[in-house]
Scaffold this motif. Structure first.
Motif, PDB file in Angstrom:
ATOM      1  N   SER A 163     -15.063  76.594  38.221  1.00 18.67           N
ATOM      2  CA  SER A 163     -14.268  75.508  38.801  1.00 18.67           C
ATOM      3  C   SER A 163     -12.928  76.028  39.311  1.00 18.67           C
ATOM      4  N   GLU A 223      -6.358  84.930  35.107  1.00 22.95           N
ATOM      5  CA  GLU A 223      -7.554  84.986  34.253  1.00 22.95           C
ATOM      6  C   GLU A 223      -7.338  86.035  33.161  1.00 22.95           C
ATOM      7  N   LEU A 278     -17.615  81.185  31.492  1.00 23.83           N
ATOM      8  CA  LEU A 278     -18.856  80.999  30.728  1.00 23.83           C
ATOM      9  C   LEU A 278     -20.064  81.522  31.490  1.00 23.83           C
ATOM     10  N   ASN A 279     -19.916  81.679  32.781  1.00 25.66           N
ATOM     11  CA  ASN A 279     -21.035  82.233  33.539  1.00 25.66           C
ATOM     12  C   ASN A 279     -20.631  83.533  34.214  1.00 25.66           C
ATOM     13  N   HIS A 284     -29.611  80.593  33.061  1.00 29.73           N
ATOM     14  CA  HIS A 284     -31.033  80.274  33.028  1.00 29.73           C
ATOM     15  C   HIS A 284     -31.434  79.713  34.395  1.00 29.73           C
ATOM     16  N   ALA A 285     -30.632  78.772  34.856  1.00 26.37           N
ATOM     17  CA  ALA A 285     -30.991  78.107  36.106  1.00 26.37           C
ATOM     18  C   ALA A 285     -29.764  77.486  36.727  1.00 26.37           C
ATOM     19  N   GLY A 342     -22.108  73.035  33.828  1.00 25.83           N
ATOM     20  CA  GLY A 342     -23.053  73.869  34.554  1.00 25.83           C
ATOM     21  C   GLY A 342     -22.345  74.528  35.732  1.00 25.83           C
ATOM     22  N   ILE A 343     -23.033  75.456  36.366  1.00 28.91           N
ATOM     23  CA  ILE A 343     -22.429  76.188  37.477  1.00 28.91           C
ATOM     24  C   ILE A 343     -22.100  75.228  38.617  1.00 28.91           C
TER      25      ILE A 343
HETATM   26  C1  LIG Z   1     -24.747  81.300  27.485  1.00 26.61           C
HETATM   27  C2  LIG Z   1     -24.526  80.318  28.566  1.00 26.61           C
HETATM   28  C3  LIG Z   1     -25.562  79.963  29.378  1.00 26.61           C
HETATM   29  C4  LIG Z   1     -25.344  79.076  30.417  1.00 26.61           C
HETATM   30  N1  LIG Z   1     -26.374  78.819  31.246  1.00 26.61           N
HETATM   31  C5  LIG Z   1     -26.165  78.044  32.314  1.00 26.61           C
HETATM   32  C6  LIG Z   1     -27.185  77.878  33.262  1.00 26.61           C
HETATM   33  O1  LIG Z   1     -28.263  78.429  33.151  1.00 26.61           O
HETATM   34  N2  LIG Z   1     -26.945  77.074  34.321  1.00 26.61           N
HETATM   35  C7  LIG Z   1     -25.749  76.445  34.492  1.00 26.61           C
HETATM   36  O2  LIG Z   1     -25.599  75.745  35.502  1.00 26.61           O
HETATM   37  N3  LIG Z   1     -24.760  76.576  33.599  1.00 26.61           N
HETATM   38  C8  LIG Z   1     -24.943  77.365  32.515  1.00 26.61           C
HETATM   39  N4  LIG Z   1     -23.943  77.521  31.603  1.00 26.61           N
HETATM   40  C9  LIG Z   1     -22.758  76.629  31.683  1.00 26.61           C
HETATM   41  C10 LIG Z   1     -21.781  77.062  32.738  1.00 26.61           C
HETATM   42  O3  LIG Z   1     -21.579  78.422  32.639  1.00 26.61           O
HETATM   43  C11 LIG Z   1     -20.446  76.354  32.535  1.00 26.61           C
HETATM   44  O4  LIG Z   1     -20.642  74.955  32.434  1.00 26.61           O
HETATM   45  C12 LIG Z   1     -19.464  76.604  33.675  1.00 26.61           C
HETATM   46  O5  LIG Z   1     -19.500  77.947  34.066  1.00 26.61           O
HETATM   47  C13 LIG Z   1     -18.078  76.206  33.212  1.00 26.61           C
HETATM   48  O6  LIG Z   1     -17.119  76.540  34.171  1.00 26.61           O
HETATM   49  P1  LIG Z   1     -15.612  76.067  34.041  1.00 26.61           P
HETATM   50  O7  LIG Z   1     -14.987  76.286  35.345  1.00 26.61           O
HETATM   51  O8  LIG Z   1     -15.572  74.702  33.454  1.00 26.61           O
HETATM   52  O9  LIG Z   1     -14.868  76.974  33.001  1.00 26.61           O
HETATM   53  P2  LIG Z   1     -15.067  78.279  32.157  1.00 26.61           P
HETATM   54  O10 LIG Z   1     -16.248  79.021  32.573  1.00 26.61           O
HETATM   55  O11 LIG Z   1     -14.942  77.885  30.742  1.00 26.61           O
HETATM   56  O12 LIG Z   1     -13.798  79.125  32.574  1.00 26.61           O
HETATM   57  C14 LIG Z   1     -12.595  79.158  31.866  1.00 26.61           C
HETATM   58  C15 LIG Z   1     -11.920  80.487  32.183  1.00 26.61           C
HETATM   59  O13 LIG Z   1     -10.610  80.493  31.652  1.00 26.61           O
HETATM   60  C16 LIG Z   1     -10.350  81.775  31.106  1.00 26.61           C
HETATM   61  N5  LIG Z   1      -9.275  81.640  30.140  1.00 26.61           N
HETATM   62  C17 LIG Z   1      -9.337  81.116  28.890  1.00 26.61           C
HETATM   63  N6  LIG Z   1      -8.118  81.107  28.324  1.00 26.61           N
HETATM   64  C18 LIG Z   1      -7.271  81.624  29.240  1.00 26.61           C
HETATM   65  C19 LIG Z   1      -5.860  81.833  29.264  1.00 26.61           C
HETATM   66  N7  LIG Z   1      -5.082  81.481  28.240  1.00 26.61           N
HETATM   67  N8  LIG Z   1      -5.307  82.380  30.375  1.00 26.61           N
HETATM   68  C20 LIG Z   1      -6.060  82.699  31.450  1.00 26.61           C
HETATM   69  N9  LIG Z   1      -7.403  82.524  31.472  1.00 26.61           N
HETATM   70  C21 LIG Z   1      -7.991  81.975  30.396  1.00 26.61           C
HETATM   71  C22 LIG Z   1     -11.662  82.177  30.505  1.00 26.61           C
HETATM   72  O14 LIG Z   1     -11.735  83.583  30.300  1.00 26.61           O
HETATM   73  C23 LIG Z   1     -12.628  81.684  31.580  1.00 26.61           C
HETATM   74  O15 LIG Z   1     -12.829  82.644  32.573  1.00 26.61           O
HETATM   75  C24 LIG Z   1     -24.098  78.456  30.584  1.00 26.61           C
HETATM   76  C25 LIG Z   1     -23.039  78.828  29.762  1.00 26.61           C
HETATM   77  C26 LIG Z   1     -23.247  79.774  28.774  1.00 26.61           C
HETATM   78  C27 LIG Z   1     -22.095  80.204  27.926  1.00 26.61           C
END
Ligand SMILES: Cc1cc2nc3c(=O)[nH]c(=O)nc-3n(C[C@H](O)[C@H](O)[C@H](O)COP(=O)(O)OP(=O)(O)OC[C@H]3O[C@@H](n4cnc5c(N)ncnc54)[C@H](O)[C@@H]3O)c2cc1C
Length: 462
Positions: free
Chosen positions: A13, A32, A40-41, A56-57, A443-444
């Motif tokens: 995001s 970051e 998470l991805n 996974h997908a 999710g992604i």
């Molecule tokens: C094992 C696993 C499998 C998954 N499989 C799938 C799938 O198959 N398909 C799918 O669609 N989704 C999947 N997901 C879910 C998906 O990855 C997440 O819902 C999505 O990526 C979340 O994105 P986000 O932008 O909300 O934040 P996040 O990915 O949580 O990003 C937050 C970022 O902030 C950074 N951060 C944290 N604290 C600090 C700080 N103090 N200063 C600077 N940076 C910081 C972190 O390092 C991270 O990079 C999976 C997740 C996991 C963990």
């Protein structure tokens, strides 16, 4: 430095918000903490190549040329990405497997409805009504009053087994709390999994992230990797600055955080009110073992892209007893159409729910032993279902909520964030928004959509 916008976290995001803001000429920096983007991805180096953390997908898949208003197509336009840049391989088929029944899902909803007509004829019309209603509904906009997904679904589907079979994939792909799922979140995910579809980027997550990063930088955005934020400084109802782990301070007109609400509030230096500082944390932990096989998994009978398997006749979305498994999600990247020669070839990934505290409280030696035991149990289970599985395992590795907490800073190491969401993205500060998981878009694709929405909101105010 002073920026138009500072984005905290290069999750999906954060990257998506950054691309749009930079595209419109805003001076943007993403800070970051990790050395790789993706959150998470993300990905990590292993034995000479990059492994996907999860993946996974990808949901919301629609074929090229179909439905230009579909979220995938809207997102491609908003981020100015070409579809080829994502190199998406659609699923061949996936399975929802219960001891007493199996349903096959494809990217054509009619396939599943055909099976509903055959195995649950009494519910065919009800489910059709639900889908007709959902198709017309704009699930992403507006905030619906809270209601329980299982109860709402029961108004259309009378058979408890069919309800469980529909709830299982949706809940494991995004529900932050045990047993109950918010109906709006259910509808968003139901549409994205069943009515749109599943796909996987051919070469894994790294090229997709590289594309997003290139787009961001090409528009003038700054991505500061390995530079975490340790404090947020506010003045009245505005956020004014971030202080980095290395002591630097940077100011901005506006802020986006993709960390999650409890994680963002933990960085605050001033009082923002109990409602925000006591924002509930999530408790649904996941663990995953990745098996690298010596033969294509389909030769052992693993033919589906994703298998949502309940080992019990009734599905309960709840944490199993420590060391136990009641349900699992299996992913075989090879089986996506055109993915057989990708970097995840010959992998089998098995994910399951787990209690975070079990892992987080364990000291190192017991932790390693417990991980190994769970991997062995998973291998034995798969061997009983797919004979010959164990003798074809070449290597394996397991990650737990402890791994997720270590690399992303998520409280409790949970994937789907808090049980409470800020659907509007609002925070205690008028110039700061949360995006991604704690905005209720998971999710992604959910995270990418959420980032684009956050940037749209900011573009009108900075
Ligand atoms: C094992 C696993 C499998 C998954 N499989 C799938 C799938 O198959 N398909 C799918 O669609 N989704 C999947 N997901 C879910 C998906 O990855 C997440 O819902 C999505 O990526 C979340 O994105 P986000 O932008 O909300 O934040 P996040 O990915 O949580 O990003 C937050 C970022 O902030 C950074 N951060 C944290 N604290 C600090 C700080 N103090 N200063 C600077 N940076 C910081 C972190 O390092 C991270 O990079 C999976 C997740 C996991 C963990």
């Amino acid at each position: 430095m002073h920026y138009d916008c500072i984005i905290i976290g290069a999750g999906m995001s954060g990257l998506s918000a950054g691309i749009r803001l930079a595209h419109y000429g805003k001076k943007v920096c993403i800070f970051e903490r990790h050395v790789f983007p993706g959150g998470l991805n993300s990905y990590y180096p292993r034995r000479g190549h990059f492994m996907d953390v999860g993946l996974h997908a990808m949901t919301n898949y629609v074929p090229d040329g179909k439905d230009h208003k579909a979220p995938l197509n809207l997102l491609l336009r908003q981020l100015r990405l070409r579809r080829e840049e994502l190199a998406l391989c659609p699923q061949s088929f996936s399975l929802i497997r219960f001891p007493q029944r199996e349903l096959r899902i494809t990217n054509d909803w009619k396939d599943l409805m055909g099976q509903v007509r055959q195995f649950f004829p009494e519910d065919h019309d009800g489910l059709t009504r639900f889908v007709e209603w959902l198709t017309k509904e704009d699930v992403y906009h507006g905030i619906w009053p809270p209601s329980n997904a299982a109860e709402c679904l029961a108004e259309y589907v009378s058979n408890p087994l069919l309800r469980d079979m529909l709830l299982f994939p949706v809940m494991v792909y995004g529900c932050p709390q045990a047993e109950q799922m918010d109906f709006q979140m259910f509808c968003i995910l139901f549409k994205s999994i069943f009515l749109e579809g599943l796909a996987r980027p051919k070469h894994g997550i790294k090229p997709l992230l590289d594309t997003l990063v290139e787009k961001f930088r090409a528009n003038g955005g700054e991505l500061a990797l390995g530079r975490g934020v340790r404090r947020l400084h506010g003045e009245g109802n505005r956020l004014v600055a971030v202080e980095l782990d290395n002591g630097e301070t940077h100011t901005a007109e506006s802020f986006v955080s993709c960390l999650g609400i409890p994680e963002t509030m933990a960085l605050c230096d001033d009082r923002v009110g109990d409602d925000w500082t006591h924002w509930p944390t999530g408790s649904m932990g996941f663990m995953e073992t990745i098996f690298q096989m010596t033969c294509p998994p389909c030769e052992l009978g693993l033919e589906a892209c994703v298998t949502f398997c309940s080992l019990k006749e009734t599905f309960r979305y709840q944490l199993p007893a420590d060391g136990e498994m009641e349900a699992y999600v299996l992913c075989v990247p090879d089986n996506y159409v055109g993915c057989g020669d990708g970097p995840a070839a010959r992998q089998v990934r098995i994910a399951q729910l787990t209690r975070p505290a079990y892992w987080l409280d364990m000291e190192e030696l017991s932790y390693r032993r417990a991980k190994e035991e769970m991997a062995q149990r998973s291998a034995l289970l798969l061997d009983s279902q797919y004979p010959g599985f164990m003798e074809h395992v070449d290597a394996h590795e397991t990650f737990t909520p402890k791994t997720i907490r270590r690399y992303t800073g998520k409280v409790n190491g949970v994937i789907y964030g808090s049980v409470r969401k800020s659907r509007t993205g609002e925070t205690p500060w008028e110039n700061a928004f949360v995006s991604g998981t704690d905005q209720g878009l998971v999710g992604i694709m959910g995270a990418l959509i959420s980032g684009a929405a956050a940037s749209n909101r900011l573009l009108t105010s900075i």
